[in-house]
Design a protein around this motif. Sequence first.
Motif, PDB file in Angstrom:
ATOM      1  N   GLU A  28      22.878  39.882  30.207  1.00 52.68           N
ATOM      2  CA  GLU A  28      22.175  38.632  29.955  1.00 52.68           C
ATOM      3  C   GLU A  28      23.083  37.704  29.157  1.00 52.68           C
ATOM      4  N   PRO A  29      22.821  36.399  29.207  1.00 49.82           N
ATOM      5  CA  PRO A  29      23.680  35.480  28.466  1.00 49.82           C
ATOM      6  C   PRO A  29      23.591  35.731  26.958  1.00 49.82           C
ATOM      7  N   PRO A  30      24.702  35.497  26.258  1.00 55.38           N
ATOM      8  CA  PRO A  30      24.659  35.646  24.801  1.00 55.38           C
ATOM      9  C   PRO A  30      23.741  34.581  24.194  1.00 55.38           C
ATOM     10  N   PRO A  31      23.167  34.847  23.013  1.00 52.41           N
ATOM     11  CA  PRO A  31      22.221  33.898  22.406  1.00 52.41           C
ATOM     12  C   PRO A  31      22.785  32.487  22.228  1.00 52.41           C
ATOM     13  N   ASP A  32      24.046  32.368  21.893  1.00 48.43           N
ATOM     14  CA  ASP A  32      24.611  31.036  21.662  1.00 48.43           C
ATOM     15  C   ASP A  32      24.831  30.258  22.960  1.00 48.43           C
ATOM     16  N   TYR A  33      24.691  30.902  24.103  1.00 48.85           N
ATOM     17  CA  TYR A  33      24.864  30.224  25.383  1.00 48.85           C
ATOM     18  C   TYR A  33      23.843  29.090  25.522  1.00 48.85           C
ATOM     19  N   TYR A  34      22.609  29.364  25.144  1.00 49.29           N
ATOM     20  CA  TYR A  34      21.548  28.363  25.263  1.00 49.29           C
ATOM     21  C   TYR A  34      21.696  27.261  24.223  1.00 49.29           C
ATOM     22  N   SER A  35      22.119  27.629  23.019  1.00 51.80           N
ATOM     23  CA  SER A  35      22.277  26.619  21.969  1.00 51.80           C
ATOM     24  C   SER A  35      23.417  25.651  22.280  1.00 51.80           C
ATOM     25  N   GLN A  36      24.306  26.048  23.174  1.00 55.80           N
ATOM     26  CA  GLN A  36      25.407  25.173  23.586  1.00 55.80           C
ATOM     27  C   GLN A  36      25.055  24.369  24.838  1.00 55.80           C
TER      28      GLN A  36
END
Length: 152
Positions: A44-52
């Motif tokens: 799954e995408p890393p958590p910071d992927y969405y914040s970026q």
Amino acid sequence: MNDWKKMLVCVDDTPTSFRGVEYVARIAGGLPGIHICLLHVYPEPPPDYYSQGGTLENYRREQEERSGKFLQQCGQTLLNAGVRNGSIEHDIRMAEQKTISETILSCQQAGAFGTLVVGRRGVSKAEEFLFGSISSALVHHAAACTVWVVSQ
């Protein structure tokens, strides 16, 4: 036990994974009744992927584009060894709320694959203890199939 000629070959873009494909090509090339599924499972995408500003749709598309390239290379290796074109399929999946090894085992069971092939990544004992090993998990938890772990 499932038919050993129905193989689930787990691949990524590492040299060890490609050696696993080459090993399968040497064994399966020219054999009748072979069916090979080249499977790539990504996390799954890393958590910071969405914040970026990333989206799940973009992440999936990026992963599928990148993995499609090495899956085609793996498929060509099998074709060059004599595996029939119609006997090779590709599957790309995200490990959604599961580990990669759990996702692989779900695919193996759902597809009734008799042989599961995975490359053994060269991790230290400390790394294996802390993070686990996909190949080790597959060896310990696979059922109704043979597991081939191809080493460096």
